[in-house]
Enzyme design. Sequence first.
Site, PDB file in Angstrom:
ATOM      1  N   CYS A  45     -60.322  12.217-108.073  1.00 17.45           N
ATOM      2  CA  CYS A  45     -59.876  11.902-109.431  1.00 17.45           C
ATOM      3  C   CYS A  45     -61.000  11.318-110.276  1.00 17.45           C
ATOM      4  O   CYS A  45     -61.049  11.531-111.489  1.00 17.45           O
ATOM      5  CB  CYS A  45     -58.720  10.901-109.391  1.00 17.45           C
ATOM      6  SG  CYS A  45     -57.340  11.358-108.339  1.00 17.45           S
ATOM      7  N   ASP A  94     -54.737   6.587-104.587  1.00 13.43           N
ATOM      8  CA  ASP A  94     -53.373   6.592-104.060  1.00 13.43           C
ATOM      9  C   ASP A  94     -53.214   7.628-102.951  1.00 13.43           C
ATOM     10  O   ASP A  94     -52.540   7.386-101.951  1.00 13.43           O
ATOM     11  CB  ASP A  94     -52.378   6.897-105.183  1.00 13.43           C
ATOM     12  CG  ASP A  94     -52.245   5.749-106.166  1.00 13.43           C
ATOM     13  OD1 ASP A  94     -53.071   4.825-106.098  1.00 13.43           O
ATOM     14  OD2 ASP A  94     -51.325   5.775-106.993  1.00 13.43           O
ATOM     15  N   CYS A 147     -57.784   8.305-111.723  1.00 11.10           N
ATOM     16  CA  CYS A 147     -56.648   8.122-110.828  1.00 11.10           C
ATOM     17  C   CYS A 147     -55.553   7.306-111.511  1.00 11.10           C
ATOM     18  O   CYS A 147     -55.766   6.657-112.538  1.00 11.10           O
ATOM     19  CB  CYS A 147     -57.096   7.475-109.518  1.00 11.10           C
ATOM     20  SG  CYS A 147     -55.932   7.767-108.148  1.00 11.10           S
ATOM     21  N   ASP A 148     -54.381   7.312-110.910  1.00  7.03           N
ATOM     22  CA  ASP A 148     -53.142   6.892-111.558  1.00  7.03           C
ATOM     23  C   ASP A 148     -53.208   5.582-112.336  1.00  7.03           C
ATOM     24  O   ASP A 148     -52.769   5.500-113.476  1.00  7.03           O
ATOM     25  CB  ASP A 148     -52.029   6.760-110.511  1.00  7.03           C
ATOM     26  CG  ASP A 148     -51.662   8.075-109.858  1.00  7.03           C
ATOM     27  OD1 ASP A 148     -52.287   9.099-110.185  1.00  7.03           O
ATOM     28  OD2 ASP A 148     -50.752   8.085-109.011  1.00  7.03           O
ATOM     29  N   GLU A 164     -45.797   3.399-103.031  1.00  5.87           N
ATOM     30  CA  GLU A 164     -45.143   4.674-103.304  1.00  5.87           C
ATOM     31  C   GLU A 164     -44.696   5.312-101.996  1.00  5.87           C
ATOM     32  O   GLU A 164     -45.412   5.271-100.999  1.00  5.87           O
ATOM     33  CB  GLU A 164     -46.098   5.621-104.037  1.00  5.87           C
ATOM     34  CG  GLU A 164     -46.446   5.154-105.430  1.00  5.87           C
ATOM     35  CD  GLU A 164     -47.404   6.081-106.150  1.00  5.87           C
ATOM     36  OE1 GLU A 164     -47.583   5.904-107.353  1.00  5.87           O
ATOM     37  OE2 GLU A 164     -47.971   6.991-105.497  1.00  5.87           O
ATOM     38  N   SER A 182     -44.262   8.363-105.717  1.00  4.17           N
ATOM     39  CA  SER A 182     -45.382   9.099-106.283  1.00  4.17           C
ATOM     40  C   SER A 182     -44.876  10.045-107.354  1.00  4.17           C
ATOM     41  O   SER A 182     -43.729  10.499-107.317  1.00  4.17           O
ATOM     42  CB  SER A 182     -46.077   9.891-105.173  1.00  4.17           C
ATOM     43  OG  SER A 182     -46.883  10.907-105.712  1.00  4.17           O
TER      44      SER A 182
END
Length: 556
Positions: free
Chosen positions: A47, A79, A120-121, A444, A470
């Site tokens: 990512c 993640d 990333c997230d 998650e 997720s």
Amino acid sequence: MLRSSAITQGIQRSPNRAMLRAVGFNDNDFNKPIIGIANGYSTITPCNVGLNNLALHAEASTKVSGAMPQMFGTITVSDGISMGTEGMKYSLVSREVIADSIETACNAQSMDGVLAIGGCDKNMPGAMIAMARMNIPAIFVYGGTIKPGKLDGCDLTVVSAFEAVGQLTSGKITEDKLIAVEKNCIPGAGSCGGMFTANTMSAAIETLGLSLPYSSTMAAEDKEKIESAERSAKVLVDAIEKNIRPLDLLTKKSFENAIAVVMAVGGSTNAVLHLLAIARSSGVDLCIDDFERIRQKVPVICDLKPSGKYVTVDLHKAGGIPQVMKLLLDAGLLHGDCLTIEGITIDESLKNIPSEPPANQNVISPITKPIYKKGHLAILKGNLATEGCVAKISGIRTPVLKGPAKVFESEEDCLDAILKEQIQEGDVIVIRNEGPVGGPGMREMLAPTSAIVGQGLGDKVALITDGRFSGGTYGLVVGHIAPEASVGGNIALVKEGDMITVDAHKKLIQLEVDEKELSKRRTLWEKPEVKYKTGILGKYARLVSSSSKGAVTDQP
């Protein structure tokens, strides 16, 4: 007057200027805006592996545009790599660390603006929280989505690998096939390719007006991503000149727009948590019930993974987020008077976008022929979640399920039972003590849900948790149950075999145990021992709010 004049102007700031000269400033640079470039580059995860190139191009463009860039690093957590391990407890925590680090660097150095680059997230909401707190001119540059992997003519994403584990244990595929999926599902740089959390949040940021049109769906490895980073720097310099600040953009209306787009694209449950947190930092009165109110009006019009067919690069080719926004705007489902970082309104930004999606694609449906008539992120309430919880209900064949509870005190225990095929059709799986405090960190549950789907039980069981899911999760899953188990929420009182009703139609999640029995259990309940007393997880557990409030750590 520039904010940076506090460190660049006057005789008394001679030592400060001496330091700045050592990092490249010349005499004529001290009257220019100083722009921080918050660079999330890391080789931890695909990512973020391409971010440094974007940062360097943004840096060069900043100079050409008449400002002085100062680059600094911020962290990321992968993640996908930490999923299913103790390391995943640090994922949501990293959102706060990212926000704190960007705020710290920019305010300590009196920067005039910030360009944040993430992949990333948690990079996206972390950067947005910082921008809202500081309220200096800001723009976000998304690292870009990954292109799909290919195997046997089918598109793959990282979720394909998680599901392959369940398929292997149930005898549906061989180990050789699992390894083939593993080797082919992630072909290069970029964030996970479906409408998972990273792409959901990048779409939300574009809708909020703090990133450029089309930038949220570009592929990480395509040239237009570099061009977007360069243009973002120019737009930010212009925003400093015009004094356009994040809180000019982050209003109740713009958050409603973001929620509408998240619903329309079939986005991640994590958007609820993150948008609540960003709104809190913005001083906007957004609550979990706003998501349900908007869900009732906004249809799902994009056929995207995890529950759909296509990936985010396909959405980009079909017109990207501007096309989705235009359809919503014309249907009266978007506020067109919201400002963007370019200094124009949503109405003005979308004026040249077609009123109908392209005819030669199946990714975006017309608003009159939606994939689902209502949004997919339902807010359920009941005695199991008096503060609410989030259910992802698109693509499920069983919107109502009443079944016996299978109770697990951790994700690991649950996954072990699934892989041993101890879960039966009709079960309601309960994973508790995984909330913001109880985890801590609200992990998650992608490994259990993917294993369930891989075993063919995705539409035959329900999984509920005070943890998260997720963005790659689908099926009848309910997360963010609040209050969580570790603070005495009723999910802590569930016993093995108790009947639980999950009804997406009635927006109900109910433990079928009378109040007298619940009161008896409540008197016997003992607060779990704190798992982490020191370090960042210990600090997080002491500070974090309920998931229904965004799981923030800077609450007053």
